[in-house]
Design an enzyme around this catalytic site. Structure first.
Site, PDB file in Angstrom:
ATOM      1  CG  ASP A 196      46.586  38.849 -16.794  1.00  0.00           C
ATOM      2  OD1 ASP A 196      46.041  38.601 -17.885  1.00  0.00           O
ATOM      3  OD2 ASP A 196      46.138  39.680 -15.983  1.00  0.00           O
ATOM      4  CG  ASN A 237      53.194  43.660 -18.580  1.00  0.00           C
ATOM      5  OD1 ASN A 237      54.244  43.291 -18.080  1.00  0.00           O
ATOM      6  ND2 ASN A 237      52.363  42.837 -19.195  1.00  0.00           N
TER       7      ASN A 237
END
Length: 295
Positions: free
Chosen positions: A220, A185
């Protein structure tokens, strides 16, 4: 008792209802303006014809029209809702009432049949049902990945445990976490991270067996339920899932097999502890909570 001609005039004037008379064989002997408006036939086209003309072919194949008359003759009347046909072949949802007509000596002379068009009501009911199904599906689906969400996971795990207890079959669950997802990210941005999670969802779902469930539990982190699956098979399935992770990235997996009595919270907690161990001992591996064996 009103004159027969008066009754016929009355029936003809009720153009908001399809009213017809049938002989004992089901042939049309009277056809009012309401029937003409609803079904599309003029009286000259339909008098003497079988009333089966108004039924879809699948109903005729099953002998349904004839059974309606048999029921009306036996009970005095018959009532139902179902699909009927217009002259142009289009369907409408009908409320139908059939009444047996007897002469004073008790001999069956025919049937009176009243039909109302309830298509608008039927469509409204179906639209409401579709909306409710959509809302229910949305409430159980993760918006990012299209997988089951946490609510659906909790419901499914409770059901799978109940089934395993009832059948005496094994149940394995796992928690899957993308390795170093925060770094991905930070490096590529949240949009790329979201796209990667969507790709994981597709790849991991395809790696599972029919009847298995994968849900996005949060961030996640994904949860997997493997019904009727003992530890050895679970490791095989989860190894296939781990190998399917996109872009050559790794994932860590915590596996727990239901012990036959523990709660869903306890089972999930053991899988979560196994996941923590997998991440703490090098990542990109499966840790089985029962023995801590690394594979």
């Amino acid at each position: 008792m009103p004159d027969r001609s008066v009754l016929i005039d009355l029936v003809e004037g009720l153009d908001d209802l399809a009213i017809i008379l049938l002989d004992v064989e089901g042939r049309v002997t009277l056809w009012n303006r309401g029937a003409e408006r609803l079904k599309g036939y003029e009286a000259s086209e339909i008098l003497g014809e079988s009333f089966e003309r108004f039924y879809p072919q699948e109903a005729i194949n099953l002998g349904h029209p004839r059974r309606e008359l048999e029921a009306a003759a036996a009970l005095g009347h018959y009532e139902e809702e179902g699909w009927r046909l217009r002259k142009d072949g289009s369907r409408f949802w009908a409320h139908v009432r059939i009444v047996a007509v007897y002469d004073p000596s008790g001999v069956l002379r025919g049937f009176g049949k009243v039909t109302r068009d309830l298509t608008d009501r039927k469509q409204s009911e179906e639209q409401r049902a579709n909306v409710l199904r959509l809302l229910e599906t949305t409430a159980r689906t993760d918006a990012l990945t299209g997988l089951a969400n946490r609510r659906a996971w909790d419901e499914t795990l409770a059901r799978d445990i109940a089934q395993a207890r009832r059948r005496g079959t094994p149940l394995s669950i796992a928690i899957v976490d993308v390795d170093r997802f925060k770094e991905l990210n930070d490096e590529l941005g949240h949009s790329a991270g979201d796209q990667f999670l969507r790709r994981c969802a597709i790849a991991w779902r395809d790696a599972l067996r029919e009847g298995d469930l994968i849900a996005r539990y949060g961030g996640d982190e994904f949860a997997v339920s493997l019904p009727d699956c003992a530890a050895e098979t679970a490791v095989f399935v989860l190894s296939r899932l781990r190998a399917a992770t996109p872009n050559g990235r790794g994932c860590s997996v915590g596996l727990a097999v239901w012990d036959g009595s523990e709660s869903s919270e306890r089972l999930f907690g053991r899988a979560d502890a196994a996941l923590y161990e997998a991440k703490a001992t090098g990542r990109d591996r499966i840790v089985h909570a029962a023995c801590g064996a690394r594979r």
